[in-house]
Every structure is written in C-alpha cells, then in structure tokens.
Write an enzyme that holds these catalytic residues in place. Structure first.
Site, PDB file in Angstrom:
ATOM      1  N   LYS A 114       0.826  -1.210   0.000  1.00  0.00           N
ATOM      2  CA  LYS A 114       0.000   0.000   0.000  1.00  0.00           C
ATOM      3  C   LYS A 114       0.861   1.261   0.000  1.00  0.00           C
ATOM      4  O   LYS A 114       0.458   2.269  -0.576  1.00  0.00           O
ATOM      5  CB  LYS A 114      -0.986  -0.006   1.164  1.00  0.00           C
ATOM      6  N   LYS A 196      -3.939  -9.962  -7.111  1.00  0.00           N
ATOM      7  CA  LYS A 196      -5.162 -10.289  -6.367  1.00  0.00           C
ATOM      8  C   LYS A 196      -6.324  -9.419  -6.831  1.00  0.00           C
ATOM      9  O   LYS A 196      -6.140  -8.222  -7.077  1.00  0.00           O
ATOM     10  CB  LYS A 196      -4.884 -10.009  -4.885  1.00  0.00           C
ATOM     11  N   LYS A 199     -10.761  -4.571  -4.300  1.00  0.00           N
ATOM     12  CA  LYS A 199     -11.783  -3.546  -4.485  1.00  0.00           C
ATOM     13  C   LYS A 199     -11.177  -2.181  -4.786  1.00  0.00           C
ATOM     14  O   LYS A 199     -11.861  -1.299  -5.265  1.00  0.00           O
ATOM     15  CB  LYS A 199     -12.748  -3.490  -3.299  1.00  0.00           C
TER      16      LYS A 199
END
Ligand code: ATP
Ligand code: LTN
Length: 335
Positions: A114, A196, A199
């Site tokens: 992230k 992956k 969302k």
C-alpha cells in the site's frame, strides 16, 4: 453444553465488495455463523488509512452491512457492528501499539504494497494498522478469524502480540487461529491474473463486484485474460488466468478442481468463460437482489448496527478493563 467458540472478522468499507471478498471471506463467514458465536464488523477505522470521501464512506458502510446480511449472515444470532461505534477498538489498539515492534510492523506485506501504491499518503495509521486489527480480534477473545490468504500475516502478528502480552501479564488474551479456505482464498484479477482481485484495483474489467449486474459479469468473464494454449488444466504457476477461472467455478459450484478439469476436458476457453460467468451470476444473483432490497431499508439497518454495537461493547469492554487493570491503570471514576 459446551460453549460455542468465537469468531471475529471484518472488512474495510474502502470500496465495493468483490467476488474475492465473497469467496475468500464472506461465504465462510456465513457457513460458520451457525456453529460459532460470531462478531462481524465493518472496519471503518481501518478504511481511513487511505483517504475517503466522507459521504461515500457513510454510504458504503451501510451498503456493506446490507451485503453482509444478504450473504446469509443472520443479524439476530450473530453480532454485526460498525468498528467506530465500539470505542474499545481504538482504546486497545493504542495499548497494543506499545507491544507491537517497529521491525515486525515494517515487515508487513500489505504495508509495503500500500505504501508503494500511495506514495503521497504513507501515514502512521497505515503503518500501525495491524495493531488495530489485533485489537479487533483480541477484544472478543476470538478462537477463529476467517479471512483470505492476504491476511495470514496480520493474523500471525496478532498471535505474536497476544503471546508477548500474555507472557508478561498472564492469560489475558485467547490466541486466535486463522481460517483460510483451501480454494477461493486468493481470487485473482480477471485482467491481470497474477494480481489479487481487489476492491481498490485501478484497471477496469478485472474485478467483479457483488452488486454487478448479470450482464456486466458475463462480459467481464468473456474478456478474462487466459493464455495462448488451449488446455483447461489447473496450473497456477504456468496458467494463472485459466487456473483462476477453474478455481472460481469450483468454489461457486462446490465441485472439486479435478471434477472441473474433467468436465471441461476437450472444450475450449470460450465455453469455460461462459460457464464460469453463468455460475458466478447464479451465485451472486440472490445476494445482489437481497442487498439492493435491504439498502432501501435504512431504519432496519440502523436497528441492526445499534443492537450490534451494544452487544459488541459488552464483550469488548470486559477485555479492555482486564487489560487496563493488568497494565496498571487506575480504574476510571464512573461519571
Ligand atoms: P483493499 O483493496 O481496499 O485492500 P481488498 O479488496 O483487498 O481491499 P479487503 O477488505 O482487504 O479487500 O478484504 C476483505 C476480506 O476478503 C479479507 O478477509 C481478505 O483476505 C478477503 N479477500 C479480499 N480480496 C480477496 C481475493 N481476491 N481473494 C480471496 N479473498 C480476498
Ligand atoms: N485487515 C483486514 C481487515 C480487518 C480484519 C480485522 C480482518 C480489519 N480488522 C479483524 C479480520 C479480523 C483487511 O485488510 N482485509
């Protein structure tokens, strides 16, 4: 009668729920919910580790609650709540921050990923996020934490923090185990099958949302990336796209991987994509319809999260008081 074991899990309202969140986590939450004493939370405090629009965050939080229920989690026999409604999460997370080491937090893959994706917002919350997640789990003395594969490392860290704390103060926390399904724990992006399904993915078409229309779902599977061969076999390393489709089909239809391979032997990728699309449409259809219906009923959703918050707080505050006592805080005067 033997007491039921406890489950806690949560999902951030940082985007719309995906087929990945469903197959990796929510499906199992629902399956386990009859057998265990379950606390399922919408972790809005985790979501603000990336910047959120306040109006959208509010709407998504409520929509996520509707989707939890639509996935088959009974809101009466299980505790469904919003993380920020139970202050003990913030309170215990501060304490656990003082028992989580800089080095171990630095090794978290999610933090590294992230940070790389959001170079302009590598905030301290993103770094200490696992201490809040540990608080979520440990407050409820959870035995089991059903999550997808990407959360394995965070549950492991939670265990290490709990063991460290118990080592100093005695048996304060139950040491939780992860519950990661054998198949469906890592659903991949349909366009980039080595990433992956997420969302917060940027590329269009790779992600299926729980609220997508049947038409959108069929189209997305038709365009799914495969490979230049023709054989329908499960081989994650060499055929990530095809293997992902096989796995999705297997989990949606409850057929084993080898049964799926046998079913499609000699057929082309076109028919695989069509069948997987159809299976996903049928899996998600009842969830979508029920979620859309529940999302209209704000008063009902409010009654569920209010009840959930008071039930959750009862358990959470017991653990928090014990922790405060063990570390030497003077009991707060009752106001
Ligand atoms: P974000 O992109 O905001 O990090 P996400 O899409 O990765 O979110 P989370 O909210 O982090 O989803 O995850 C919710 C739950 O679903 C977690 O238990 C996670 O492990 C699981 N999960 C998420 N994506 C997948 C996936 N692609 N395959 C299987 N499980 C998944
Ligand atoms: N970190 C998780 C979300 C999460 C969670 C939890 C999962 C927050 N608290 C407690 C299980 C138990 C994620 O990013 N998917």
């Amino acid at each position: 009668m033997e007491e039921k074991k406890t489950i806690l899990s949560g999902i951030q309202p940082s985007g719309e729920l995906t087929l990945g969140s469903y197959l990796g986590a929510l499906k199992n939450w629902a399956l386990l919910s009859n057998e265990f004493d379950c606390f399922y939370t919408i972790v809005d405090m985790h979501a603000i580790t990336s910047r959120q629009d306040p109006k959208e965050l509010r709407e998504r939080t409520l929509a996520q609650l509707a989707q939890y229920i639509a996935c088959g989690i009974d809101p009466i026999s299980n505790t469904l709540f919003i993380q920020s409604h139970v202050p003990a999460h913030a309170q215990l997370s501060w304490v656990l921050n003082c028992y989580a080491m800089f080095g171990e937090l630095s090794r978290m893959t999610q933090f590294k990923d992230k940070s790389a994706k959001n170079e302009d917002n590598i905030n301290a919350g993103l770094f200490t996020y696992p201490a809040l997640m540990a608080a979520d789990i440990l407050l409820y003395q959870a035995d089991l934490v059903p999550v997808g594969d990407d959360q394995r490392q965070h549950v492991e860290l939670t265990r290490n923090i709990a063991i460290r704390f118990n080592g100093i103060y005695g048996d304060v926390f139950k040491i939780p185990e992860h519950y990661i399904p054998k198949f469906g724990a890592r659903i991949m992006d349909l366009q980039n099958p080595t990433d992956k399904m997420s969302k917060s993915a940027i590329a269009a078409g790779g992600c299926i949302l729980l609220l997508d229309t049947p038409d959108d779902i069929i189209k997305a599977f038709r365009r799914a990336v495969t490979d230049s061969e023709t054989q329908i076999v499960y081989d994650v390393a060499n055929k990530p796209g095809v293997s992902n489709l096989i796995e999705i089909y297997s989990v949606c239809t409850d057929k084993s991987i080898s049964d799926v391979e046998a079913q499609f032997a000699g057929l082309g990728y076109g028919s695989l994509k069509q069948e997987v699309g159809d299976a996903v449409v049928e899996t998600l259809r009842p969830i979508r319809e029920e979620a859309l219906r529940l999302m209209e009923d704000k008063a009902y959703l409010e009654s569920i999260y209010k009840e959930g918050a008071s039930k959750a707080a009862l358990t959470a505050n017991k653990t928090l008081n014990d922790v405060y006592d063990k570390i030497g805080f003077i009991p707060a005067p009752i106001s």
